[in-house]
Motif scaffolding. Sequence first.
Motif, PDB file in Angstrom:
ATOM      1  N   UNK A   1      58.136  12.768  26.021  1.00  0.00           N
ATOM      2  CA  UNK A   1      58.734  14.107  26.029  1.00  0.00           C
ATOM      3  C   UNK A   1      58.973  14.592  24.599  1.00  0.00           C
ATOM      4  N   UNK A   2      59.545  13.728  23.761  1.00  0.00           N
ATOM      5  CA  UNK A   2      59.830  14.138  22.381  1.00  0.00           C
ATOM      6  C   UNK A   2      58.566  14.438  21.621  1.00  0.00           C
ATOM      7  N   UNK A   3      57.565  13.600  21.839  1.00  0.00           N
ATOM      8  CA  UNK A   3      56.338  13.784  21.068  1.00  0.00           C
ATOM      9  C   UNK A   3      55.576  15.012  21.543  1.00  0.00           C
ATOM     10  N   UNK A   4      55.599  15.277  22.832  1.00  0.00           N
ATOM     11  CA  UNK A   4      54.926  16.481  23.343  1.00  0.00           C
ATOM     12  C   UNK A   4      55.576  17.744  22.792  1.00  0.00           C
ATOM     13  N   UNK A   5      56.895  17.674  22.628  1.00  0.00           N
ATOM     14  CA  UNK A   5      57.627  18.861  22.182  1.00  0.00           C
ATOM     15  C   UNK A   5      57.508  19.047  20.661  1.00  0.00           C
ATOM     16  N   UNK A   6      57.014  18.019  19.946  1.00  0.00           N
ATOM     17  CA  UNK A   6      56.944  18.111  18.485  1.00  0.00           C
ATOM     18  C   UNK A   6      55.878  19.117  18.063  1.00  0.00           C
ATOM     19  N   UNK A   7      56.196  19.953  17.050  1.00  0.00           N
ATOM     20  CA  UNK A   7      55.247  20.999  16.652  1.00  0.00           C
ATOM     21  C   UNK A   7      53.893  20.458  16.188  1.00  0.00           C
ATOM     22  N   UNK A   8      53.839  19.199  15.698  1.00  0.00           N
ATOM     23  CA  UNK A   8      52.555  18.688  15.211  1.00  0.00           C
ATOM     24  C   UNK A   8      51.598  18.408  16.383  1.00  0.00           C
ATOM     25  N   UNK A   9      52.124  18.328  17.590  1.00  0.00           N
ATOM     26  CA  UNK A   9      51.268  18.120  18.752  1.00  0.00           C
ATOM     27  C   UNK A   9      50.869  19.490  19.265  1.00  0.00           C
ATOM     28  N   UNK A  10      49.724  19.944  18.785  1.00  0.00           N
ATOM     29  CA  UNK A  10      49.382  21.352  19.029  1.00  0.00           C
ATOM     30  C   UNK A  10      48.734  21.565  20.386  1.00  0.00           C
ATOM     31  N   UNK A  11      49.451  21.227  21.413  1.00  0.00           N
ATOM     32  CA  UNK A  11      48.891  21.395  22.754  1.00  0.00           C
ATOM     33  C   UNK A  11      48.771  22.889  23.071  1.00  0.00           C
ATOM     34  N   UNK A  12      47.676  23.257  23.741  1.00  0.00           N
ATOM     35  CA  UNK A  12      47.516  24.652  24.165  1.00  0.00           C
ATOM     36  C   UNK A  12      48.543  24.975  25.242  1.00  0.00           C
ATOM     37  N   UNK A  13      49.258  26.070  25.053  1.00  0.00           N
ATOM     38  CA  UNK A  13      50.148  26.571  26.112  1.00  0.00           C
ATOM     39  C   UNK A  13      49.597  27.938  26.467  1.00  0.00           C
ATOM     40  N   UNK A  14      49.087  28.050  27.680  1.00  0.00           N
ATOM     41  CA  UNK A  14      48.395  29.286  28.050  1.00  0.00           C
ATOM     42  C   UNK A  14      49.249  30.083  29.028  1.00  0.00           C
ATOM     43  N   UNK A  15      49.485  31.337  28.667  1.00  0.00           N
ATOM     44  CA  UNK A  15      50.342  32.219  29.473  1.00  0.00           C
ATOM     45  C   UNK A  15      49.550  33.428  29.942  1.00  0.00           C
ATOM     46  N   UNK A  16      49.882  33.897  31.141  1.00  0.00           N
ATOM     47  CA  UNK A  16      49.387  35.193  31.610  1.00  0.00           C
ATOM     48  C   UNK A  16      50.601  36.104  31.700  1.00  0.00           C
ATOM     49  N   UNK A  17      50.512  37.245  31.042  1.00  0.00           N
ATOM     50  CA  UNK A  17      51.648  38.171  31.025  1.00  0.00           C
ATOM     51  C   UNK A  17      51.192  39.555  31.472  1.00  0.00           C
ATOM     52  N   UNK A  18      51.900  40.108  32.465  1.00  0.00           N
ATOM     53  CA  UNK A  18      51.743  41.527  32.742  1.00  0.00           C
ATOM     54  C   UNK A  18      52.683  42.230  31.778  1.00  0.00           C
ATOM     55  N   UNK A  19      52.113  43.177  31.022  1.00  0.00           N
ATOM     56  CA  UNK A  19      52.949  43.883  30.046  1.00  0.00           C
ATOM     57  C   UNK A  19      52.967  45.373  30.371  1.00  0.00           C
ATOM     58  N   UNK A  20      53.961  46.063  29.859  1.00  0.00           N
ATOM     59  CA  UNK A  20      54.043  47.494  30.098  1.00  0.00           C
ATOM     60  C   UNK A  20      53.025  48.212  29.213  1.00  0.00           C
ATOM     61  N   UNK A  21      52.272  49.153  29.798  1.00  0.00           N
ATOM     62  CA  UNK A  21      51.255  49.889  29.049  1.00  0.00           C
ATOM     63  C   UNK A  21      50.012  49.038  28.823  1.00  0.00           C
ATOM     64  N   UNK A  22      49.052  49.599  28.088  1.00  0.00           N
ATOM     65  CA  UNK A  22      47.807  48.856  27.810  1.00  0.00           C
ATOM     66  C   UNK A  22      47.658  48.697  26.295  1.00  0.00           C
ATOM     67  N   UNK A  23      47.807  47.480  25.775  1.00  0.00           N
ATOM     68  CA  UNK A  23      47.706  47.291  24.323  1.00  0.00           C
ATOM     69  C   UNK A  23      46.291  47.569  23.813  1.00  0.00           C
ATOM     70  N   UNK A  24      46.193  48.145  22.624  1.00  0.00           N
ATOM     71  CA  UNK A  24      44.883  48.379  22.003  1.00  0.00           C
ATOM     72  C   UNK A  24      44.288  47.033  21.593  1.00  0.00           C
ATOM     73  N   UNK A  25      42.983  47.033  21.316  1.00  0.00           N
ATOM     74  CA  UNK A  25      42.332  45.789  20.874  1.00  0.00           C
ATOM     75  C   UNK A  25      42.973  45.278  19.583  1.00  0.00           C
ATOM     76  N   UNK A  26      43.386  46.218  18.701  1.00  0.00           N
ATOM     77  CA  UNK A  26      44.037  45.816  17.442  1.00  0.00           C
ATOM     78  C   UNK A  26      45.331  45.049  17.704  1.00  0.00           C
ATOM     79  N   UNK A  27      46.075  45.557  18.674  1.00  0.00           N
ATOM     80  CA  UNK A  27      47.353  44.895  18.981  1.00  0.00           C
ATOM     81  C   UNK A  27      47.120  43.523  19.632  1.00  0.00           C
ATOM     82  N   UNK A  28      46.097  43.438  20.460  1.00  0.00           N
ATOM     83  CA  UNK A  28      45.775  42.145  21.083  1.00  0.00           C
ATOM     84  C   UNK A  28      45.386  41.156  19.977  1.00  0.00           C
ATOM     85  N   UNK A  29      44.652  41.677  19.002  1.00  0.00           N
ATOM     86  CA  UNK A  29      44.228  40.807  17.893  1.00  0.00           C
ATOM     87  C   UNK A  29      45.445  40.317  17.094  1.00  0.00           C
TER      88      UNK A  29
END
Length: 249
Positions: free
Chosen positions: A119-147
């Motif tokens: 648990x400690x090692x997974x939470x450590x910042x050096x363990x760069x595990x991908x955390x993938x989120x799906x978010x519904x957001x208000x409005x439609x962000x431009x490509x620049x903002x997504x970037x």
Amino acid sequence: MERLQKVLAHAGVASRRHCEELIVQGKVQVNGKVVQELGTRVDPATDKITVNGKPIRIEQHVYLMLYKPTGVITSVSDPQGRRVVTDLLKGVKERVYPVGRLDYDTSGLLLLTNDGDLANRLAHPSYEIDKVYRAWVRGVPSQDKVKMLATGIRLEDGMTAPGEARLLKATATKDKALIELTIHEGRNRQVRRMCEAIGHPVVTLERIRLGFLTLEGLEPGQYRPLTSAEVEKLKQGLVQTRKSRPRQR
Ligand code: URA
């Protein structure tokens, strides 16, 4: 194989320091023999370990993946009596606790374990595990903002590290859009703050993947144990150094 003092401490015998003293004092036996050397490695699953003649109680490590629903706190208890993630576990005797956290309003993949090391090692910042989120957001962000979400956003606690972001779809009325965001940090309310910073606050948020683990086969509120191959793979990612290790995807 683990160090004897660590196994004793994990079994609740005493603090790691005090367990070392018990070993040096000759109070600990492994398979019937007194062991006084601190570096000794043992296999908690097969070795018979006693302290002052009494066998220690070894709790098996448990690794669970929960599909956390919204409206549940990522904790093992709540002074205000709200529902906590461990309330969702039925018949799990071991004292597992969450690895990292998801907000009360966030759903998705949450690991729980009683393996403090992992648990400690997974939470450590050096363990760069991908955390993938799906978010519904208000409005439609431009490509620049997504970037901007992908390259880095200045938040009050500093710039976010580079990740990935893409726009998946928008509603016909353009009042909401679905974005997928991959980050490697775990700052408090990070995704919500990032989306807020680009002017598109989160409406709903779900973590859909953690490294190679996905929610496949689970409904909100359900959980399953990780397979031993999955546990091995997680541990494998931890022993490799940051430089030599390709990021866990
Ligand atoms: N980022 C957030 O804002 N909330 C979560 O629960 C997880 C990541």
